[in-house]
Write an enzyme that holds these catalytic residues in place. Structure first.
Site, short mmCIF file in Angstrom:
data_model
loop_
_atom_site.label_atom_id
_atom_site.label_comp_id
_atom_site.label_asym_id
_atom_site.label_seq_id
_atom_site.Cartn_x
_atom_site.Cartn_y
_atom_site.Cartn_z
N GLU A 191 135.14 76.42 -11.92
CA GLU A 191 134.54 76.12 -10.62
C GLU A 191 133.97 74.71 -10.55
OE1 GLU A 191 134.05 78.93 -12.38
OE2 GLU A 191 134.20 80.65 -11.04
N GLU A 217 135.54 86.55 -14.03
CA GLU A 217 134.34 87.31 -13.67
C GLU A 217 134.66 88.77 -13.38
OE1 GLU A 217 133.35 84.36 -10.67
OE2 GLU A 217 131.45 83.99 -11.69
N GLY A 222 136.73 83.52 -10.61
CA GLY A 222 136.50 84.90 -10.23
C GLY A 222 137.38 85.89 -10.98
N ALA A 268 138.86 83.24 -7.30
CA ALA A 268 138.69 83.49 -5.88
C ALA A 268 139.71 82.63 -5.14
CB ALA A 268 137.26 83.14 -5.46
C1 HXC Z 1 144.29 80.05 -4.05
C2 HXC Z 1 145.78 79.67 -5.75
C3 HXC Z 1 144.74 79.78 -6.71
C4 HXC Z 1 143.43 80.07 -6.23
C5 HXC Z 1 146.56 79.37 -7.75
N1 HXC Z 1 146.89 79.40 -6.46
N2 HXC Z 1 145.27 79.59 -7.93
N3 HXC Z 1 145.54 79.81 -4.44
N4 HXC Z 1 143.27 80.19 -4.90
N5 HXC Z 1 142.40 80.23 -7.05
C6 HXC Z 1 148.20 79.20 -5.85
C7 HXC Z 1 148.61 77.75 -5.88
O1 HXC Z 1 148.02 77.06 -4.82
C8 HXC Z 1 150.11 77.88 -5.74
O2 HXC Z 1 150.41 78.12 -4.39
C9 HXC Z 1 150.42 79.13 -6.52
O3 HXC Z 1 149.18 79.87 -6.60
C10 HXC Z 1 150.88 78.84 -7.93
O4 HXC Z 1 149.92 77.99 -8.56
P1 HXC Z 1 150.31 76.62 -9.30
O5 HXC Z 1 149.08 75.81 -9.34
O6 HXC Z 1 151.51 76.02 -8.70
O7 HXC Z 1 150.67 77.16 -10.75
P2 HXC Z 1 150.54 76.39 -12.15
O8 HXC Z 1 150.98 74.97 -11.99
O9 HXC Z 1 151.19 77.28 -13.14
O10 HXC Z 1 148.95 76.34 -12.45
C11 HXC Z 1 148.26 77.55 -12.68
C12 HXC Z 1 146.71 77.27 -12.63
C13 HXC Z 1 146.38 76.59 -11.26
C14 HXC Z 1 146.28 76.39 -13.78
C15 HXC Z 1 146.04 78.62 -12.74
O11 HXC Z 1 146.95 77.36 -10.20
C16 HXC Z 1 144.92 76.48 -11.00
O12 HXC Z 1 144.22 75.62 -11.53
N6 HXC Z 1 144.41 77.32 -10.09
C17 HXC Z 1 143.03 77.28 -9.66
C18 HXC Z 1 142.17 77.88 -10.71
C19 HXC Z 1 140.70 77.83 -10.30
O13 HXC Z 1 140.16 76.76 -10.01
N7 HXC Z 1 140.09 78.99 -10.22
C20 HXC Z 1 138.70 79.08 -9.80
C21 HXC Z 1 138.67 79.30 -8.33
S1 HXC Z 1 137.05 79.21 -7.78
P3 HXC Z 1 151.52 77.27 -3.60
O14 HXC Z 1 151.42 77.80 -2.21
O15 HXC Z 1 151.12 75.84 -3.72
O16 HXC Z 1 152.79 77.60 -4.31
C22 HXC Z 1 136.42 80.70 -8.06
C23 HXC Z 1 135.04 80.85 -7.60
C24 HXC Z 1 134.50 82.09 -8.14
O17 HXC Z 1 137.02 81.57 -8.60
C25 HXC Z 1 133.23 82.33 -7.53
C26 HXC Z 1 132.85 83.75 -7.75
C27 HXC Z 1 133.90 84.72 -7.43
#
Ligand code: HXC
Length: 257
Positions: A131, A111, A108, A65
């Site tokens: 999460e 999911e 997400g 998400a």
């Molecule tokens: C918003 C995101 C994002 C996310 C990545 N980006 N994931 N933006 N929401 N979930 C953005 C980053 O901010 C960044 O933007 C760009 O995408 C590239 O990501 P990087 O982090 O620079 O890439 P990398 O170093 O290769 O790392 C990849 C990664 C990391 C390991 C996947 O991005 C990461 O940990 N992302 C979050 C993963 C996460 O926590 N997902 C769960 C979300 S909570 P900029 O602008 O800085 O370049 C969720 C709740 C679900 O899903 C609830 C039910 C639906």
């Protein structure tokens, strides 16, 4: 149709939906989910479509998400707007959806893949429910569908540590059906989708519904439903055609009736 956050194309009776927010690793914001649901609903209603492939990029299926979009939400907003409630629309699609997962399928993203009917993974895919690292928990099936798919041991490990697993581990634990080299993944998913789409659509829809009901019903209720669907399948032209073709040693010509 043109969308901003997804791309759609057709290959015969297969529809392909590609998540397309590359700058955010396909993070699933409200606009993307709205377009995804709209495209899926349109293909579900299209008589010329028999199966759907949902994919992302080689780097990410979806990294979850959209954290930046939701970070300032408060409880009352979430509750009143039923935040994430609309994601379940994907599970109301009655045609089979194959998720072709390359790269990250996190939160997400994992999911959404699990809301699909089959998951194929590229060999570099990474699955996880991170999460917990953000101070929240999965909100669209990560504690439920994941547990049903892989069992308590793996689900607890993923949900509580936030660690990712590889495609190989996802295969061993039953989360994904098959693993392919990353560059062949989408073609393989389309190939399977074409196979499915070559069968009788109403029968395919019955098969999908019956398998999904196994998660909701007791065994005797599920077996009852299965037997009734099986009996009902004999009311279709396609059952007559399928069995006649076998008897006549020829390929069937299903008309989806
Ligand atoms: C918003 C995101 C994002 C996310 C990545 N980006 N994931 N933006 N929401 N979930 C953005 C980053 O901010 C960044 O933007 C760009 O995408 C590239 O990501 P990087 O982090 O620079 O890439 P990398 O170093 O290769 O790392 C990849 C990664 C990391 C390991 C996947 O991005 C990461 O940990 N992302 C979050 C993963 C996460 O926590 N997902 C769960 C979300 S909570 P900029 O602008 O800085 O370049 C969720 C709740 C679900 O899903 C609830 C039910 C639906």
């Amino acid at each position: 149709k043109e969308y901003e956050n997804i791309k759609t194309e057709r290959d015969g009776r297969v529809a392909i939906v590609t998540l397309n927010r590359p700058k955010a690793l396909n993070a699933l914001n409200a606009a993307l989910m709205k377009e995804l649901n709209e495209a899926l609903r349109e293909f579900d209603a299209d008589n010329e479509v028999g199966a759907i492939v949902l994919t992302g990029s080689e780097k990410a299926f979806a990294a979850g998400a959209d954290i930046k979009e939701m970070k300032d939400n408060n409880f009352v907003q979430n509750f009143k707007n039923n935040f994430l409630g609309g994601w379940a629309d994907i599970t109301t699609i009655r045609k089979p959806i194959i998720a072709a997962v390359n790269g990250f399928a996190l939160g997400g993203g994992c999911e959404v893949a699990m809301m699909c009917d089959i998951i194929y993974a590229g060999d570099k895919a990474k699955f996880g429910q991170p999460e917990i690292k953000l101070g929240t928990i999965p909100g669209a099936g990560g504690t439920q569908r994941l547990t049903q798919a892989v069992g308590k041991a793996k689900a607890m490990d993923l949900v509580l540590t936030g660690n990712m697993i590889s495609a190989e581990e996802a295969l061993q634990s039953g989360l994904v059906a098959k693993v392919f080299p990353a560059d062949q993944l989408v073609a393989e998913a389309v190939k399977s989708a074409k196979t499915i789409a070559s069968y009788s659509l109403p029968i395919v829809m019955m098969a999908k519904e019956a398998v999904n009901k196994s998660f909701e019903l007791t065994l005797s209720e599920g077996l009852h439903l299965e037997r009734r669907f099986f009996q009902a399948s004999f009311g279709t032209k396609d059952q007559k055609e399928g069995m006649a073709a076998f008897s006549e040693k020829r390929a069937p010509n299903f008309t989806h009736e």
